[in-house]
Design a protein around this motif. Sequence first.
Motif, mmCIF file in Angstrom:
data_model
loop_
_atom_site.group_PDB
_atom_site.id
_atom_site.type_symbol
_atom_site.label_atom_id
_atom_site.label_comp_id
_atom_site.label_asym_id
_atom_site.label_seq_id
_atom_site.Cartn_x
_atom_site.Cartn_y
_atom_site.Cartn_z
ATOM 1 N N ILE A 179 1.960 -0.216 13.087
ATOM 2 C CA ILE A 179 3.258 -0.067 11.926
ATOM 3 C C ILE A 179 4.225 1.588 12.222
ATOM 4 O O ILE A 179 4.774 1.685 12.094
ATOM 5 N N ASN A 232 0.772 -1.083 -0.185
ATOM 6 C CA ASN A 232 0.314 -0.145 0.146
ATOM 7 C C ASN A 232 0.934 0.625 -0.051
ATOM 8 O O ASN A 232 2.077 1.565 0.288
ATOM 9 N N PRO A 239 -8.168 -2.326 10.326
ATOM 10 C CA PRO A 239 -6.833 -1.779 9.230
ATOM 11 C C PRO A 239 -6.064 -0.832 9.873
ATOM 12 O O PRO A 239 -4.954 -0.557 10.188
ATOM 13 N N LEU A 240 -6.883 -0.020 10.839
ATOM 14 C CA LEU A 240 -6.401 1.421 11.559
ATOM 15 C C LEU A 240 -5.367 1.168 12.773
ATOM 16 O O LEU A 240 -4.397 1.245 12.351
ATOM 17 N N MET A 288 -2.271 -4.952 5.105
ATOM 18 C CA MET A 288 -2.174 -3.710 5.738
ATOM 19 C C MET A 288 -0.184 -4.287 5.735
ATOM 20 O O MET A 288 0.224 -2.662 5.881
ATOM 21 N N ALA A 333 -11.704 -3.146 17.804
ATOM 22 C CA ALA A 333 -11.195 -2.252 17.061
ATOM 23 C C ALA A 333 -11.172 -1.981 15.769
ATOM 24 O O ALA A 333 -11.166 -2.944 15.250
ATOM 25 N N PHE A 334 -10.831 -0.945 14.940
ATOM 26 C CA PHE A 334 -10.613 -1.101 13.429
ATOM 27 C C PHE A 334 -9.895 -1.659 12.663
ATOM 28 O O PHE A 334 -8.519 -1.096 12.925
ATOM 29 N N VAL A 367 -6.862 -8.283 6.369
ATOM 30 C CA VAL A 367 -6.483 -7.441 6.432
ATOM 31 C C VAL A 367 -5.211 -7.576 7.221
ATOM 32 O O VAL A 367 -4.364 -6.538 6.604
ATOM 33 N N THR A 377 -15.117 1.923 16.996
ATOM 34 C CA THR A 377 -14.211 1.174 17.925
ATOM 35 C C THR A 377 -15.419 1.676 19.410
ATOM 36 O O THR A 377 -16.153 0.543 19.523
ATOM 37 N N LEU A 408 -2.420 -0.014 11.245
ATOM 38 C CA LEU A 408 -1.783 1.733 10.670
ATOM 39 C C LEU A 408 -0.817 2.718 11.599
ATOM 40 O O LEU A 408 0.247 2.273 12.525
ATOM 41 N N VAL A 409 -1.709 1.914 12.719
ATOM 42 C CA VAL A 409 -1.179 2.435 14.187
ATOM 43 C C VAL A 409 0.170 1.414 13.850
ATOM 44 O O VAL A 409 1.368 2.347 14.733
#
Lengths: 625, 332, 365, 390, 320
Positions: D154, A297, D147-148, D331, D144-145, D327, E296, D151-152
């Motif tokens: 990473i 990505n 993908p987010l 990611m 929790a979401f 997912v 969330t 990202l966090v």
Amino acid sequence: MKSWKGTLAALIITILVVAIAVPGFAGSSGLYEMSVFENPTTLNIFSATGPQSTVWNDFVASSQYYTSLYGLAQPYMTFVPSVAADMPSELKQEKIGGNTYYTSIVKMRKDIKWSNNTSLTADDVAFSYNAVLDMDPNKLGGNWPSIVDPTVLERVEKVDNYTVKFILKEKPGLAQWQYGVLQTYLLNKAYWEPVFAKAKKASDPVKELLAYEPIGEPAAGPFMFGKWEKGAFFQNVANPAYSMKGQITTFYEDGNVTIVNPKTGFKWQSSKPTGKVLLKVTEGPNVSGTLYRILGNQAAAVMSLIGGQVDFILNSLGLQRGFQEQLSQAQGVSTIENNVNGFRFMMFNLRKYPFNIKEFRQAISILIDREYICESVLQGIAFPQYSVVPPGNAFWYNPDAPQLGKGLTRTQKIEQAVKVLKKAGFSWEVEPEIDLKKDKLIKRGKGLIMPDGKKMPSFDFMVMTAGYDPLRYTFGLNIAQWAKDVGIPMEAAPTDFNVVSDKVFEEQDFDAALMGWSLTAYPDHMRWFFHSDQAGEGGFNPQGYTNPEFDKLADAFMAESDMDTARKQAFKLQEILSDELPYIVLFDTPIIEAYRSDRIEYPYTEILSGLQRYGALTSTVKLLK
Amino acid sequence: MALPAATESGDVILDVRDLSKYYPVNQGFFSGKKALLHAVDNVTFQVKRGEVLGLVGESGCGKTTTGRLIVRLATPTSGRILIENTDVSEIKGQDMMEFRQKVQMIFQDPYESLDPRMTIFDIVAEPLNVNGIGTFEEREAQVEEMLNLVGLAPPSAFLFRFPHELSGGQRQRVAIARALVVRPSFVVADEPTSMLDVSIRTGIMKLMAQLRENLGISYLYITHDLAVARYLCDRIAVMYLGNIVELGDAEDIVKRPLHPYTKALISAVPVPDPAIERPAPNIKGGVSKPINPRPRCRFYDRCPESSSSCANAENPELKDVGDGHLVACHLL
Amino acid sequence: MDTLLRLEDLTMHYKTKAGWVQAIDGVSFSLNKGQSLGLVGESGCGKTSIAMSLMRLLPNNAKLVRGRVLFGGQDLYALSDEEIRKLRWKKIAMIFQAAMNSLNPVYSVGNQIIEAILTHEPETSEEEARERVKSLFELVGIPAERMGHYPHEYSGGMKQRAVIAMALACRPSLIIADEPTTALDVIVQDKILREIEDIRCKINMSMIYISHDVSVIAEVSDVVGVMYAGKLLELGPADDVFKKPRNPYTYSLMYAYPSILGEKHDLVTIPGEPPNLLAPPAGCRFHPRCDWATKECAKVEPVWHEIANGHYLACHNPIRTEAVKPCVEQVAATGNAQVAATGTVTEMHQVTAKGGDGNGASGSN
Amino acid sequence: MRRYVFGRVGQVILTLLIYITLVYFLLQAMPGDITMMYLSNPKIPQAAREELRSQLGLDQSLFIQYVSYMKNFFRGELGVSFSQYPKPVWDILMEKLPRTFVLFLTANILSFYIGFVLGKVIAWRRGKIIDHAATVVGITFWTAFYPLLALVVIWIFAYNLKWLPLNQFIDPRLWTAAPFTANQVFGNMVCGAAIVAIGIFLIFFYLLRGLKPSRRSRVYAWSATAALIAAVVFVAVRKGMLIYIWDITRHMILPVLTLTLINFAGTMLLMRDSMLETVQEDYVLAARAKGLPDRVVRDRYAARTALLPTVTSLVLSLASSMSGGMVTETMFSWPGLGQTLFTAALANDYPLATGALAFTGIFLLIAHFIADILYAVLDPRITYTGQSGI
Amino acid sequence: MNELAPTPGTGSASLTEPLWKIRWKLTRRSFAQSWEIFRESRIGMIGIILIIAFGIFGALWPIMINTVWDPMVYDPVVGFDPMSMHPSPPSAAHLLGTDPIGRDILAQLMYSTGREFLLGVLSAVITVVIGTTVGTAAAYYGGLIDTVFMRIADIILLFPFIPLLVVMGSMVKLSFLPFAVIMGVLGGFGGITIILKAQALSVSVRPYIDAARVAGGSDFHIIVSHIIPNVLPLSFLYMMFSVTSAILSEATLSFFGVLNIDMSWGMMIHTADVAGYLFDFARYWWLWAPSGLAITLFCAAFYMVGRGLDEVVNPRLRKR
């Protein structure tokens, strides 16, 4: 139980600590590293150009290993010989075996070698065409029918070791000839001939050929295949036998090009070059190899660029705007913007009165302050544009085509627009008043009266919704405002893309709309978008532009196989369009790219559609450390 | 058949003949052999109108299954059940509806036999509702009357409570009211007091006795407690591994047990008097499950008195030894 | 004789959402070495709470309000957690109410007993422990080869025996048996009761036997204690208590149940329901259900006092005469006459007016 | 036992058959076919398209296509990919499988273990601060979401702190000179881990048997374990593979961490509930009465039986953890099955998508199967005769 | 106990109040009792408060857009504020800033809330209705029905939802309602069926079911008046968990851009991601934090309520 837990915890902690403590592996020197978003899928040129023709396959393999008879010299996209020694001979009619064909002779350079140090000869060239023709390009699919066009090409014959003769079924246009057949990949006959022979015997020759894995295939391009860890990276190494290394291409202001290879003594020039030298590009490769990291990505790619793991992000779409600001602040990273080959434009339905009045459109074009919106309102995220051929497509772009209203102030624009409208017979109930010195609109125009004496009714100007394209939306609102300033009753109507598309292309029931196109390098779009035979339902000319003179010229342009003549015709077409304005070209967005300027250096960074267009300049890039 | 008794008179309300219920037992995924648990095996007995018959035995002896067969919660494998001289072992539809109004059941566990999401009114009125008896007002009157009768007074204090708001004794009274609200002529009571505390148990037992007198209901009273059976029942049938081994007048059975199993059962009951030393019950081993039982006396393996003749003989049938006292034993 | 265990005014309350449940209130008794005490009472009367407080295994919401538990002279509630842990099973073992559930289903029965031995006697080797378990199994009558089996492979009676074997594993000086035979059939119950008695006599161990069944208590106890609503109402040598029950509750309990021996007699019914221990009745806690109750009973709490040697009582109006068994004729009287039956129903009205599970409390005395 | 296993295998195969049928028809019902992909150039004449269709058997009836698909499926032929024509789907998937396998297995075992331990602890300390804290943190991660969260993670660990590599599963700079392919290394990792696991199991099974192992056998067991690990490491060093294994391990940490964070709460909360029920069981009280130390009561009594329903629900949650895996793969640029499925889906590559879904199904079925067997092993009450059921 | 009794009746056969009124009171009372237990659960209460907060927040949208906000600027899908550069950080005009294409984040957040409710609740209701019906039927009738549905459930358990929906979504763009229905149906035939069937099975062997049968109740009567009412509390509990999974799936799929939904919390993050603002987390926090947090919190709220309900439904979990 307890000891188990303790051990496991200790183990995990140890791994974590060590993992953190041991730094990443140092960069290997001499490699030009790029990120790609998707795995290449094949090394096989037939697959890569056929059913698996993805941009990624092209980036990492096809564009790196192969040469062709002719190519487009970057960054100006000039049509130049590559393996050929000179331009092809004029097409001649010739009768062969009872049929009439067009033929052309191409002389080849003698200094071109394969990576296994054998020469690239006429045998290879003839094989490259004839073998593909034999397989039927239609069945190979993908791009093959375009580059080995079976509707045009009959076969290629070897004349002598370094001369080939093209035998063509009919007279090709530029698109089929210079931009098609002549730029086909050249294959090594010695390597491929047995493969083809074997494939021929299989029950499904095409499938057999496509499934073949070309290990150890000799390359004639700047790079050879190195290593491929699927899903992780792809590595190429410099071709040690690359014959064009050190070759210097010089671009002159008048568009002429010279090519000199000091090593082999090869020389070529387009015609007598005059004027200033614009750019000298020395062919490499200057790196020991290229490394493509497969990062899934764009966030990952950008972080890798900032972190120094990659030198360039290879993406046909460029980078999203959101990254630009962050990247420009990162140390050692430079961002570049280039025009892309496309434009966004405004069009009127020319079937309706008074939109069919040329001066009306000219007035609108004059009123639009492209520079103001692009620079002030949109703060540089768009480029102003006037012509249907983007300036970046330098060979085809006519810099002398009129650019109505360019450089005028607000009031000057109004003054000129009013003059043009008056000339066409428009009048006002209340004429706009301006103060030129203070550059101020004193009174807005009101009640525009058309030349037929009727008051102009208000009309809808369809723009995209802000959610779909905020740039077009912003432009649209501003244009409507300026039009109203001089009393043109234009209402900007944000409309869903699908609705606009339906109304324009299917129903052709609209007054004005703001849309966009992206283009190919060869500007044949001028014929498709404005020729009257496209004005019907479902055609590409929904605005209904008809101009017999233009039609004739456009057809001639399409059929022309001589580059210089075609270029002149294209210039003329641009002049007509810029005056008649079936499209009022407005702007385009640039492609944003970023590279590590502390590690690499490019000979140029200004190029239409960006550095990605030709695989990020792998053969001319230089490493700084 | 060894049973001369009772079919000649209309007095018999329940006549069970050769009733059997076998359950298939899962022996394994691939095993082809079919194993059958002989939960109830060839059971024959009668209950006269107004009589209480006690069915006594240890857990797993088939007494509850017998009860469930009689109220048709389970379908018999073979045999006949006659209620007021109609065979009910295979009835369906409308007949079943009528049957349900004649025969009711009281369950063991007052905490589990009442739907926790229904009010007392709904619970007691359910048999009326599902059988479509009476108008709403009539049902309400019947429910209130029934609650009064089982000692839940005033009914209005109970009608719209939920079972969990009632004590165990009160719940069992509700359960009794539900069973009796359709005025059945025959009730199977499956250990209605075994889950209750001593001081409350007595009340329920007395209530059941009273209702029998007042409403003329016949019971099949299932219990594991011989003392309770003795107190409440006219006659007692003792079951062992799906068979009735002894049947007779209650006092007779308690005072003059003939079957070795009945004897053991009686001598095992503890007595609330430290002065009395009970003789140890003379019985070997533990209860097994009657899965594909051998065709001999089921009690053979545990019988203190068994002789070699028992080993080879068929499973004994009930024999009358006088005064309607029936015993199934080769030794008599 | 040596006193092994002494409870002094033990008062234990549970905290619940609705308030404090007075589960044990001022219970005192002592138990000599080798003696067996039977505690009898209905469910919820505090029997199990006493057992648990002896093991100090009360739930978190329990609170020792006052009193002491002296075991071998040591106050159990003064010990640290670790000390009490070491004392459990080693000194005081327990046979649980639901034997089927008190064995861990995923370990073999033998191992569960060995584990207990190894925990308390760390110097023992696993082999020795295994041998000991083997002999314990023989003692309680389970074939030793079943040691390696899992609880689900045991029958109910065998599980109960295994639990008894487990309780004996560390040769405790006191065993608390909490309704060990309630879920069993009479024949099995009889066998287990006899085994318990046998073993207890053999190894001269003290025992507290808890049951709701007066008959069972009568069979196994030297001393009998009758509990009601968290209080001890009567305690004395079994012979005394059963021959001459002084407290009306003791009397009612004894005759509320039909008997298999002797003549059929009428049943004594105790009207009403056990009280809510969140707010127990003032005075004698049994007085609302007691036919002997006087005004005094409702006001003044009866004192726990010794009335004869080792016979304690808390009652204002003890039954003084030899207890009279209710006779069969009275059963006939209530059973036969319609009048009597309806009379009972009317009485029920009055009883339920007080609230609770009313029933025909027609004069049993 | 064998009979039970065979029975389960039969069921598994039947289920798989139905599953693949469903997947097949589901994807067949979607619009578009290969000719739209492969022959995207409008210059290609219709005849060439028809020819290709008939070559691929697309002109036959759906049922015949299905039958031949199923036949081929059990021969290991899953057809050819559309987007990578004419590459066999099988080859593409086999290349991805080891990566997904390693990631999925590590993450699931880890999250299950962490969930199990935490659940045990917080149930034992019900109502204490650790209970509330772990529950709230757990629910937050559980909901929790993904993908987010990825990202966090990473952003924090790789981008800002630079502790761990950003993305990918290997470091290209190291691997350009590698004598191994990544899949060889993955294969060796799996084998090595299996050897270590089985070895440790055997060592502990034979040396630390019984309730009270002697001091000497403890020493033996631990030194044998150390020796085993050392031997495996030594072999890796000799093969020159250690550094590559190490590189992969480093790259695994962040995706595994993310997956674990997402998944552990499920097991934890379940374990907590399950344990709250078992602590009320009589045998737990009995264990305390026996004077067993608190920890023994908790681990051997309350937690051991509470584990059983948790294992059952592990089976129920496998599919959703697979979703999370997909997912995560996307990611973290982890080119496994999930990512392949994702790209195949976006490229309308039906054979590849079908194959990937089928593989996921097989993967999950095997996991179900193992969990079933594990359950049977853990619970002595299961006699292997009846069906265990879920 | 006595204080719970309704007004002392006379024992006559006439009720003092109409029956429906009594039943209504009873329902209210049992609800109040459950509420008392539920209130004990701190987690459940947090969940309820959050859900109410989200409810109010979602309800603000139509109010704001019809009164205070200019639809041209604040429309969540097509709004655009030409006055500022986008994405703009929170300001007085845009309390939560604007997204990369100039739409107001707060408006998007509010607008999506209602739709997330609809999505979650709709799919959860479908799930639970199917799960309850199927589970009850399978438990009560057993045999073939049981086998068929349980096999279906086994197979659905094999489907990794997200990948499957990605595949479907990329081939036919799923819009809002079909997506909710698919989520509901898949959920309904999957794991929930197994759990609800187990519950129905445990209900159907209770003695009161036998009692109803002895009373003469038909199968239908028993299922409708005994089994389903006793399974419903658990169904309701699982409904809460279904909401969570529906919302999370929607967000994930939106993030990958395979759903045909014009605005949702997942879409908001998707927009930020494709525009390249989703890696400098600290700087462009308003692009991801509100929506990410909303996802969330919203999911956690339902999950927490579910856990609170668990203590009502499953008394064994209750604190002593």
